[in-house]
Design an enzyme around this catalytic site. Structure first.
Site, PDB file in Angstrom:
ATOM      1  N   SER A  73      28.591  55.905  46.530  1.00  0.00           N
ATOM      2  CA  SER A  73      28.730  55.812  47.987  1.00  0.00           C
ATOM      3  C   SER A  73      30.124  55.314  48.368  1.00  0.00           C
ATOM      4  O   SER A  73      30.750  55.821  49.318  1.00  0.00           O
ATOM      5  CB  SER A  73      27.660  54.874  48.539  1.00  0.00           C
ATOM      6  OG  SER A  73      27.854  54.637  49.920  1.00  0.00           O
ATOM      7  N   GLY A 122      33.895  54.762  51.128  1.00  0.00           N
ATOM      8  CA  GLY A 122      34.496  53.439  51.165  1.00  0.00           C
ATOM      9  C   GLY A 122      33.438  52.376  51.366  1.00  0.00           C
ATOM     10  O   GLY A 122      32.235  52.651  51.457  1.00  0.00           O
ATOM     11  N   LEU A 181      31.388  50.188  53.518  1.00  0.00           N
ATOM     12  CA  LEU A 181      31.036  50.260  54.929  1.00  0.00           C
ATOM     13  C   LEU A 181      30.681  48.892  55.510  1.00  0.00           C
ATOM     14  O   LEU A 181      30.936  48.626  56.678  1.00  0.00           O
ATOM     15  CB  LEU A 181      29.851  51.221  55.111  1.00  0.00           C
ATOM     16  CG  LEU A 181      30.104  52.665  54.647  1.00  0.00           C
ATOM     17  CD1 LEU A 181      28.853  53.510  54.846  1.00  0.00           C
ATOM     18  CD2 LEU A 181      31.273  53.273  55.421  1.00  0.00           C
ATOM     19  N   GLY A 200      28.500  39.691  48.856  1.00  0.00           N
ATOM     20  CA  GLY A 200      29.067  41.035  48.712  1.00  0.00           C
ATOM     21  C   GLY A 200      29.708  41.271  47.359  1.00  0.00           C
ATOM     22  O   GLY A 200      30.554  42.172  47.234  1.00  0.00           O
ATOM     23  N   GLU A 201      29.312  40.491  46.339  1.00  0.00           N
ATOM     24  CA  GLU A 201      29.921  40.675  45.014  1.00  0.00           C
ATOM     25  C   GLU A 201      29.650  42.071  44.473  1.00  0.00           C
ATOM     26  O   GLU A 201      30.517  42.675  43.821  1.00  0.00           O
ATOM     27  CB  GLU A 201      29.369  39.625  44.037  1.00  0.00           C
ATOM     28  CG  GLU A 201      30.024  39.669  42.668  1.00  0.00           C
ATOM     29  CD  GLU A 201      29.528  38.571  41.749  1.00  0.00           C
ATOM     30  OE1 GLU A 201      29.440  38.828  40.533  1.00  0.00           O
ATOM     31  OE2 GLU A 201      29.214  37.463  42.239  1.00  0.00           O
ATOM     32  N   ARG A 226      29.385  44.880  46.209  1.00  0.00           N
ATOM     33  CA  ARG A 226      30.303  45.823  46.862  1.00  0.00           C
ATOM     34  C   ARG A 226      31.717  45.672  46.319  1.00  0.00           C
ATOM     35  O   ARG A 226      32.453  46.648  46.147  1.00  0.00           O
ATOM     36  CB  ARG A 226      30.281  45.563  48.376  1.00  0.00           C
ATOM     37  CG  ARG A 226      29.072  46.159  49.093  1.00  0.00           C
ATOM     38  CD  ARG A 226      28.850  45.552  50.473  1.00  0.00           C
ATOM     39  NE  ARG A 226      28.107  44.286  50.385  1.00  0.00           N
ATOM     40  CZ  ARG A 226      28.141  43.365  51.316  1.00  0.00           C
ATOM     41  NH1 ARG A 226      28.897  43.510  52.382  1.00  0.00           N
ATOM     42  NH2 ARG A 226      27.437  42.268  51.173  1.00  0.00           N
TER      43      ARG A 226
END
Length: 585
Positions: A43, A48, A50, A67-68, A70
Site C-alpha cells: 500500500s 505512500g 496515508l 506508527g512504527e 508504517r
C-alpha cells in the site's frame, strides 16, 4: 519541551525518514503479522503513507510514539520522507498512552500486549482509573486485562491467540491463587479425553461454571495431573510418601506390623472428620456443589495422615487388648484349659458375653457402614452426575421406578450418603449425634437435587445417582427401627426389565471404586446361583413326578415318598393341585 528542538508541536508536517527512530522496547505491540505487514508495504509503495506517524521531539530528531509499522513499511517501500504529527508527551509515560490508544482503536493489540501496556502505565504512576480516562475505555477492562498477568507466562501465548477465552481468565486466576500450577493444569484439561467413555470432554463453559470441578474430573493427557502438594479428597493418598514426623512414621510402622501390611503401600482415604479439619485449616476447596474437594498443602495432608494413623493405631491396640482379655491369643491346641474355663463360666456370664459381643459387632458394623456410605456418596457425586444417554442408561431410567416412589428411593440411599443430608449435633457427653432426614424430607431433598440439573446428561446422571445410592448404601449405619423399609423398585412390565439390575451393576462397577459395589454384586451373584440351583431342582422334581404319576401303583415305598416330596417342591404344600396329587399317590 526542550528549546533545542525548535519544533512546533501540533499540525502535520513531512519529515525525512532518517530523522525518525523507534523507542527501544516502547511499542506495546510485541509481534507483527507478516501477511498484514506485506500488505502495508504494498500500500505504501502505491500510495505512500496515508496516516501520519505520531512522533515527539527527541535529540536532533523525533521518536516514534505511534506508527512504527508504517515507519518500517516506508523504509521497505523505498520512501525517504513520511508525514508526521508532532506531539508533546507526559514525561512519566513517554507517550505510551497515546500509542496504546491508537493500537486499541485499530484493534492491533492482543489481550496480553494490552495487559502489558496497562502494566507499564501503572508503573509510570497512573492509576487504573487514570489509564481508563486517558484511553477512553472502561476501568473494568483495564482491571480484567491486568488480571491475566497474574497467570503463568506459559499461558500467555494461548491467551494472546484467543485459545483461552476472556471469560476463563477470572476462574483461572482464582485457581492460581489457590496453588501455583493449577491454572495450567485446568487449561490442559479442557478438551482432554475423558478416562470414562460416558463423559463428554471438558469445555471452557465447564471451567467458568465450576473451576475446581474441572481439576477433579477424570481426564487423561499431558499436563492434566494435579501439581505436587494438591490432592483429590476422594482419592486414596499414599501415607508413606508424605513428610510425616518421626513420631508419626513410627506409629505407621507399628500399625502396619500389627495389621501385616507393608508401610510403603499404606494408603489413607479422607473421612468426614479429616475433611472438616482441612476446611478449618483453609486447605480444602470445594466444587460449587460441595460434593468434592481439593486439599492443598503437603504439610496439611501430612498432619491429617498423622491424625489418621494415630486413630487407627488406637483402634488396633484396643482390639488386641480385647482379644487378649477374651483369651483369643492363647494356643488353640490347648483344648483342656479352654474346656475347664468354659465349664467354670456360668450360663448368665455366657449370655452377657454374647450380648456384649453382639453390641460390639453392631457398633463395628455401624462404623463400617458410615464409612462406606460417606465414601460411596462422594464417589457417586463425582463419577455419575453427568451421563451420556445411551441405550443402557435409557433402559435403567425407564424401568427403575423413581417417579412412583422417589421418597422411598431417596430414603433408602441418598439420605445416608449424600453430603449435607444428615445433621450432626454435639451432646453433653461429648459424643456427636447424627440425625438423618425422614422419608418425606429425603424426597424433598431429592426433588431439589433433580431440579438443579440443566441438561439431558445432568438429568440422566442425577437420576442414576439416586438409583446407585439406593442400591449400594449400607443401612446398618442406623438402628433397625430407623431404617427406610424401602427398596429400589424395578418395573416388571417392560421387555428388558430382567436386565436392569445387571445394567445398574455393570454401569456402576465401571464408574465407582470396585470395593463400594462388590458386596452387593456378590450377593446378587450368589442369589442367581441359588436361583439356578432351585430351577434345576424344580426341573428334576417335575421329571421324577411325571414318571411317578404315569404308573402310581408300580411305585415302591421309597419312590412314593420321593414322589410326595416332589409334589411339595413343584406345587407347594398347601395348593389344591398338590393336595389332589398327594391323594392320587
Amino acid at each position: 519541551m526542550s528549546e533545542q528542538h525548535q519544533t512546533a508541536v501540533g499540525g502535520v508536517r513531512v519529515v525525512a525518514l532518517s530523522r525518525i527512530t523507534p523507542g527501544e522496547d516502547f511499542n506495546p505491540r510485541t509481534g507483527r503479522d507478516p501477511d498484514r505487514f506485506a500488505q502495508l508495504v504494498a500500500s505504501v509503495k502505491a500510495d505512500g503513507v496515508l496516516q501520519p506517524l505520531l512522533v515527539t521531539p527527541e535529540g536532533d530528531g523525533f521518536r516514534i510514539v505511534a506508527g512504527e509499522g508504517r515507519w518500517l513499511a516506508a523504509g521497505e517501500a523505498g520512501q525517504t520522507v513520511v508525514p508526521v504529527h508532532v506531539v508533546d508527551v507526559d514525561e512519566r509515560t513517554g507517550g505510551l498512552e497515546l500509542a496504546m490508544a491508537e493500537n486499541l482503536a485499530r484493534q492491533d493489540l492482543d489481550p496480553v500486549q494490552e495487559a502489558h501496556g496497562y502494566d507499564r502505565l501503572r508503573a509510570a504512576g497512573l492509576t487504573k482509573k487514570g489509564i481508563a480516562e486517558r484511553l477512553g475505555i472502561a476501568q473494568k477492562r483495564v482491571t480484567e486485562r491486568l488480571e491475566l498477568l497474574k497467570l503463568p507466562e506459559a499461558l500467555h501465548p494461548q491467551i494472546a491467540s484467543g485459545q483461552v477465552p476472556p471469560a476463563a481468565i477470572k476462574p483461572l486466576v482464582a485457581l492460581e491463587r489457590i496453588h501455583a500450577g493449577l491454572a495450567e493444569c485446568a487449561v490442559a484439561r479442557i478438551d482432554a479425553p475423558s478416562t470414562r467413555s460416558w463423559e463428554e470432554p471438558l469445555t471452557w463453559a465447564d471451567l467458568v461454571a465450576d473451576p475446581v470441578n474441572v481439576l477433579l474430573a477424570s481426564v487423561d493427557g499431558a499436563g492434566c495431573e494435579l501439581p505436587a502438594g494438591v490432592y483429590d479428597a476422594s482419592e486414596a493418598v499414599n501415607v508413606a510418601g508424605l513428610p510425616l514426623s518421626d513420631a508419626a512414621r513410627e506409629q505407621l510402622t507399628e500399625v502396619c506390623e500389627l495389621l501385616g501390611h507393608d508401610p510403603a503401600e499404606a494408603t489413607m482415604q479422607l473421612g468426614r472428620e479429616a475433611l472438616e479439619r482441612a476446611t478449618a485449616l483453609k486447605a480444602a476447596h470445594a466444587t460449587k456443589s460441595g460434593w468434592a474437594h481439593l486439599i492443598v498443602g503437603e504439610d496439611v495432608m501430612a498432619e491429617l495422615a498423622a491424625d489418621h494413623v494415630a486413630a487407627v493405631l488406637k483402634q488396633v491396640r484396643e482390639r488386641a487388648d480385647q482379644a487378649a482379655a477374651a483369651g483369643l491369643d492363647r494356643d488353640p491346641g490347648d483344648a483342656s484349659d479352654a474346656a475347664d474355663e468354659s465349664d467354670a463360666v456360668s450360663v448368665e456370664e455366657q449370655a452377657k458375653a454374647k450380648r456384649r459381643a453382639e453390641r460390639e459387632q453392631d457398633e463395628h458394623d455401624r462404623k463400617a457402614a458410615v464409612a462406606h456410605n460417606g465414601e460411596l456418596g462422594s464417589a457417586i457425586l463425582k463419577h455419575l452426575p453427568r451421563l451420556k444417554v445411551d441405550a443402557d442408561v435409557l433402559k435403567i431410567l425407564t424401568t427403575a421406578d423413581l417417579a412412583g416412589d422417589l421418597d422411598g428411593v431417596a430414603a433408602r440411599g441418598a439420605r445416608y450418603c449424600f453430603p449435607g443430608w444428615a445433621t450432626e449435633t454435639a451432646q453433653k457427653n461429648g459424643k456427636v449425634k447424627v440425625t438423618h432426614v425422614d422419608k418425606a424430607q429425603a424426597g424433598a431433598r431429592a426433588r431439589e437435587f433433580l431440579a438443579g440439573a440443566g441438561t439431558m446428561a445432568e438429568i440422566a446422571g442425577r437420576l442414576v445417582c439416586l438409583i446407585a445410592a439406593a442400591r449400594y448404601a449400607d443401612e446398618r449405619c442406623v438402628a433397625r427401627s430407623n431404617r427406610s423399609f424401602s427398596s429400589l423398585t424395578i418395573r416388571v412390565d417392560l421387555p428388558y426389565s430382567e436386565q436392569v439390575v445387571d445394567l445398574i451393576d455393570e454401569l456402576c462397577a465401571q464408574r465407582l471404586p470396585e470395593h463400594l459395589t462388590a458386596p452387593v454384586r456378590e450377593a446378587r451373584r450368589e442369589q442367581r446361583e441359588a436361583l439356578a440351583t432351585h430351577e434345576a431342582e424344580l426341573a428334576a422334581a417335575r421329571e421324577r413326578l411325571d414318571s411317578a404319576l404315569a404308573d402310581p401303583d408300580a411305585l415302591s415305598d421309597e419312590q412314593r415318598e420321593q414322589a410326595l416330596a416332589d409334589v411339595d417342591t413343584v406345587y407347594g404344600r398347601y395348593s389344591l393341585d398338590g393336595h389332589r396329587l398327594r391323594k392320587q399317590l
